[in-house]
Design a protein around this motif. Structure first.
Motif, PDB file in Angstrom:
ATOM      1  N   PRO A   1       0.803  -1.227   0.000  1.00  0.00           N
ATOM      2  CA  PRO A   1       0.000   0.000   0.000  1.00  0.00           C
ATOM      3  C   PRO A   1       0.834   1.275   0.000  1.00  0.00           C
ATOM      4  N   LYS A   2       2.164   1.125   0.035  1.00  0.00           N
ATOM      5  CA  LYS A   2       3.057   2.286   0.114  1.00  0.00           C
ATOM      6  C   LYS A   2       3.681   2.572  -1.251  1.00  0.00           C
ATOM      7  N   PRO A   3       3.971   3.836  -1.538  1.00  0.00           N
ATOM      8  CA  PRO A   3       4.642   4.155  -2.796  1.00  0.00           C
ATOM      9  C   PRO A   3       6.141   3.877  -2.760  1.00  0.00           C
ATOM     10  N   LYS A   4       6.700   3.767  -1.546  1.00  0.00           N
ATOM     11  CA  LYS A   4       8.118   3.451  -1.381  1.00  0.00           C
ATOM     12  C   LYS A   4       8.307   2.815  -0.014  1.00  0.00           C
ATOM     13  N   PHE A   5       9.499   2.240   0.196  1.00  0.00           N
ATOM     14  CA  PHE A   5       9.740   1.545   1.451  1.00  0.00           C
ATOM     15  C   PHE A   5      11.211   1.669   1.847  1.00  0.00           C
ATOM     16  N   SER A   6      11.508   1.280   3.073  1.00  0.00           N
ATOM     17  CA  SER A   6      12.858   1.411   3.617  1.00  0.00           C
ATOM     18  C   SER A   6      13.871   0.630   2.779  1.00  0.00           C
ATOM     19  N   LYS A   7      14.996   1.291   2.457  1.00  0.00           N
ATOM     20  CA  LYS A   7      16.086   0.679   1.676  1.00  0.00           C
ATOM     21  C   LYS A   7      15.613   0.231   0.296  1.00  0.00           C
ATOM     22  N   MET A   8      14.628   0.925  -0.255  1.00  0.00           N
ATOM     23  CA  MET A   8      13.993   0.484  -1.496  1.00  0.00           C
ATOM     24  C   MET A   8      15.010   0.290  -2.626  1.00  0.00           C
ATOM     25  N   ALA A   9      15.875   1.270  -2.843  1.00  0.00           N
ATOM     26  CA  ALA A   9      16.848   1.165  -3.935  1.00  0.00           C
ATOM     27  C   ALA A   9      17.791  -0.013  -3.719  1.00  0.00           C
ATOM     28  N   LEU A  10      18.180  -0.258  -2.456  1.00  0.00           N
ATOM     29  CA  LEU A  10      19.096  -1.358  -2.159  1.00  0.00           C
ATOM     30  C   LEU A  10      18.429  -2.707  -2.400  1.00  0.00           C
ATOM     31  N   PHE A  11      17.193  -2.853  -1.947  1.00  0.00           N
ATOM     32  CA  PHE A  11      16.498  -4.117  -2.178  1.00  0.00           C
ATOM     33  C   PHE A  11      16.232  -4.351  -3.662  1.00  0.00           C
ATOM     34  N   GLN A  12      15.775  -3.341  -4.350  1.00  0.00           N
ATOM     35  CA  GLN A  12      15.464  -3.538  -5.765  1.00  0.00           C
ATOM     36  C   GLN A  12      16.722  -3.827  -6.578  1.00  0.00           C
ATOM     37  N   GLU A  13      17.830  -3.205  -6.220  1.00  0.00           N
ATOM     38  CA  GLU A  13      19.104  -3.546  -6.852  1.00  0.00           C
ATOM     39  C   GLU A  13      19.451  -5.007  -6.575  1.00  0.00           C
ATOM     40  N   GLY A  14      19.281  -5.428  -5.317  1.00  0.00           N
ATOM     41  CA  GLY A  14      19.597  -6.801  -4.950  1.00  0.00           C
ATOM     42  C   GLY A  14      18.704  -7.817  -5.642  1.00  0.00           C
ATOM     43  N   TRP A  15      17.405  -7.506  -5.726  1.00  0.00           N
ATOM     44  CA  TRP A  15      16.498  -8.427  -6.417  1.00  0.00           C
ATOM     45  C   TRP A  15      16.870  -8.569  -7.892  1.00  0.00           C
ATOM     46  N   ALA A  16      17.263  -7.468  -8.511  1.00  0.00           N
ATOM     47  CA  ALA A  16      17.670  -7.525  -9.919  1.00  0.00           C
ATOM     48  C   ALA A  16      18.960  -8.317 -10.094  1.00  0.00           C
ATOM     49  N   ASN A  17      19.885  -8.161  -9.153  1.00  0.00           N
ATOM     50  CA  ASN A  17      21.180  -8.844  -9.258  1.00  0.00           C
ATOM     51  C   ASN A  17      21.094 -10.328  -8.942  1.00  0.00           C
ATOM     52  N   HIS A  18      20.301 -10.689  -7.930  1.00  0.00           N
ATOM     53  CA  HIS A  18      20.299 -12.069  -7.428  1.00  0.00           C
ATOM     54  C   HIS A  18      19.091 -12.881  -7.882  1.00  0.00           C
ATOM     55  N   TYR A  19      17.954 -12.218  -8.111  1.00  0.00           N
ATOM     56  CA  TYR A  19      16.699 -12.939  -8.343  1.00  0.00           C
ATOM     57  C   TYR A  19      15.972 -12.366  -9.559  1.00  0.00           C
ATOM     58  N   GLU A  20      16.675 -12.191 -10.626  1.00  0.00           N
ATOM     59  CA  GLU A  20      16.133 -11.514 -11.811  1.00  0.00           C
ATOM     60  C   GLU A  20      14.835 -12.174 -12.278  1.00  0.00           C
ATOM     61  N   GLY A  21      13.790 -11.355 -12.413  1.00  0.00           N
ATOM     62  CA  GLY A  21      12.511 -11.826 -12.936  1.00  0.00           C
ATOM     63  C   GLY A  21      11.636 -12.557 -11.951  1.00  0.00           C
ATOM     64  N   MET A  22      12.103 -12.751 -10.696  1.00  0.00           N
ATOM     65  CA  MET A  22      11.342 -13.538  -9.735  1.00  0.00           C
ATOM     66  C   MET A  22      10.373 -12.686  -8.920  1.00  0.00           C
ATOM     67  N   VAL A  23      10.756 -11.433  -8.610  1.00  0.00           N
ATOM     68  CA  VAL A  23       9.997 -10.603  -7.680  1.00  0.00           C
ATOM     69  C   VAL A  23       9.212  -9.533  -8.436  1.00  0.00           C
ATOM     70  N   ASP A  24       7.906  -9.512  -8.222  1.00  0.00           N
ATOM     71  CA  ASP A  24       7.031  -8.487  -8.813  1.00  0.00           C
ATOM     72  C   ASP A  24       6.455  -7.646  -7.681  1.00  0.00           C
ATOM     73  N   TRP A  25       7.010  -6.449  -7.486  1.00  0.00           N
ATOM     74  CA  TRP A  25       6.530  -5.546  -6.433  1.00  0.00           C
ATOM     75  C   TRP A  25       5.479  -4.615  -7.024  1.00  0.00           C
ATOM     76  N   ILE A  26       4.282  -4.621  -6.415  1.00  0.00           N
ATOM     77  CA  ILE A  26       3.162  -3.808  -6.889  1.00  0.00           C
ATOM     78  C   ILE A  26       2.872  -2.761  -5.827  1.00  0.00           C
ATOM     79  N   GLY A  27       3.302  -1.534  -6.067  1.00  0.00           N
ATOM     80  CA  GLY A  27       3.149  -0.466  -5.095  1.00  0.00           C
ATOM     81  C   GLY A  27       1.808   0.228  -5.173  1.00  0.00           C
ATOM     82  N   GLU A  28       1.677   1.267  -4.373  1.00  0.00           N
ATOM     83  CA  GLU A  28       0.425   2.013  -4.270  1.00  0.00           C
ATOM     84  C   GLU A  28      -0.055   2.529  -5.623  1.00  0.00           C
ATOM     85  N   ASP A  29       0.861   3.006  -6.442  1.00  0.00           N
ATOM     86  CA  ASP A  29       0.499   3.595  -7.729  1.00  0.00           C
ATOM     87  C   ASP A  29      -0.107   2.592  -8.698  1.00  0.00           C
TER      88      ASP A  29
END
Length: 420
Positions: free
Chosen positions: A219-247
């Motif tokens: 329900p949030k448009p952003k979250f704690s350490k967002m850039a770090l987590f999204q970088e990590g998901w792209a590096n380690h788990y490419e294509g696995m995580v679909d984050w659907i934010g408030e927008d």
């Protein structure tokens, strides 16, 4: 400076565990009752008992004989810790510090009589009462879910059996299955926690079920350490995580535990595991004590005393204190300020100016640790942030490994600080 066990505690060594003592109140001594045996309550009880050198009678009321820390429980989900690694007992607090450890539920507070009622019958008198009950969940926060559904769609935001259940469900997912998380709105316990959990689930699935998918409805448009987590998901788990934010409708969510479906902005998806983390509020005993306004308990920053009652103090997740996040480190830091103030009020000992700090570590993948933290001061209005720091995207692998190792030292330090 690397934060390890020695620098966190200021001294090395862990006391041997013992058995909980019976509830025997000393006569003539000032009495402190602490409700809740987590990072706030256990720390406050230990410091008051230790520093008063027997001048104060301390009773700790905590229903669980074995306490599982919510912090580091995600690492159990990810296979980096065993459940026993995050399990702690109260024996040392009783045996070595003389704390009356009462394993029961606190079910009421009589502020006029200054007593705490117990589910097992009877009551415990106090001169000062410290409430550190953690969190409860807001009724109706997620359409279709309430606590009666927690065995089908676990929250696992109170560590222990719920954590075990969620891990078992993850390991039983069919090949190519779907894990869904409903993330909570602000404010809530451990701001990076849901996203570290996503990382740990992805770590397990990558190794055991690499075609599985993860959906996060947020329900949030952003979250704690967002850039770090999204970088990590792209590096380690490419294509696995679909984050659907408030927008994109992440706040318009309902679930059906019987059908195991999640509906996000009108689109229904069949899932195999659903981790629902609802909106949160102070543990119920704070409300029963009449010290809450809305979902949380407002406190004075200088000593964590309730704004509703100067003889009640509220620590950690349950408190509404200002800028500090709701974390184990925060609760531990607040507990030390509170313990010093309570001891001073009851014995006339010196009370030092309040200073607070917090660091939250998160593990994204093996040896890929990140952190965020700050220092704080007490102002007349609130606990106010002074300065802060955060890991940066693109950091060297050796630095990320050192950050993770730092978190292990912190965990050893804080749990010894809590439980002796």
């Amino acid at each position: 400076m690397t934060l390890n066990r020695r620098t966190f505690l200021g001294a090395a060594g862990v006391a041997a565990a013992g058995l909980s003592a019976p509830m025997v109140l000393a006569q003539g001594k000032p009495r402190v009752v602490v409700v809740g045996g987590g990072a706030g309550g256990a720390t406050a009880a230990r410091y008051i008992a230790k520093d008063s050198k027997g001048e104060i009678d301390v009773t700790l009321i905590e229903p669980s004989r074995t306490y599982y820390t919510c912090f580091f429980s995600n690492l159990y989900l990810g296979g980096f810790q065993e459940l026993s690694d995050i399990a702690h007992s109260y024996g040392t607090l009783a045996a070595d510090y003389g704390i009356n450890v009462v394993h029961d539920w606190a079910i009421g507070v009589d502020r006029d009589a200054k007593t705490v009622s117990l589910a097992g019958g009877g009551s415990v008198p106090y001169d000062k009462l410290i409430l550190s009950p953690g969190i409860d969940f807001v009724d109706g926060a997620v359409e279709g879910w309430d606590v009666s559904a927690q065995n089908k769609m676990p929250h696992a935001y109170k560590a222990g059996s719920q954590t075990e259940l969620l891990k078992a469900q993850i390991m039983a997912m069919p090949e190519g299955g779907t894990f869904a998380m409903v993330a909570p709105p602000n404010p809530y316990r451990c701001p990076p926690g849901p996203y570290e959990r996503v990382s740990m689930v992805a770590h397990v699935l990558k190794a055991n079920n690499p075609t599985a998918k993860i959906i996060v409805a947020d329900p949030k448009p952003k979250f704690s350490k967002m850039a770090l987590f999204q970088e990590g998901w792209a590096n380690h788990y490419e294509g696995m995580v679909d984050w659907i934010g408030e927008d994109f409708g992440g706040g318009n969510v309902s679930v059906n535990p019987d059908a195991m479906t999640v509906t996000i902005d009108g689109e229904e998806t069949k899932v195999d595991v659903c981790n629902v983390i609802p909106a949160m509020k102070a543990g119920r005993i704070a409300e029963m004590a009449g010290v809450t306004e809305g979902n949380w308990a407002p406190v004075n920053a200088a000593d964590m005393s309730s704004k509703a009652d100067p003889d009640i103090y509220v620590l950690g997740d349950a408190s509404q204190q200002g800028d500090m996040p709701k974390s184990g480190f925060s609760a531990n830091s607040q507990a030390k300020v509170c313990a010093n103030a309570v001891r001073g009020a009851l014995t006339g000992s010196k009370v030092f100016p309040a200073k607070f700090s917090n660091t939250c570590w998160s593990l994204i993948d093996t040896d890929d640790g990140v952190k965020v933290g700050a220092t704080y001061e007490a102002t007349p209005e609130k606990i106010a942030k002074v300065d802060g720091f955060i890991s940066q995207t693109g950091e060297d692998a050796n630095l990320r490994k050192a950050t993770y190792e730092e978190s292990l030292g912190w965990y050893a330090g804080i749990t010894s600080d809590m439980f002796g």
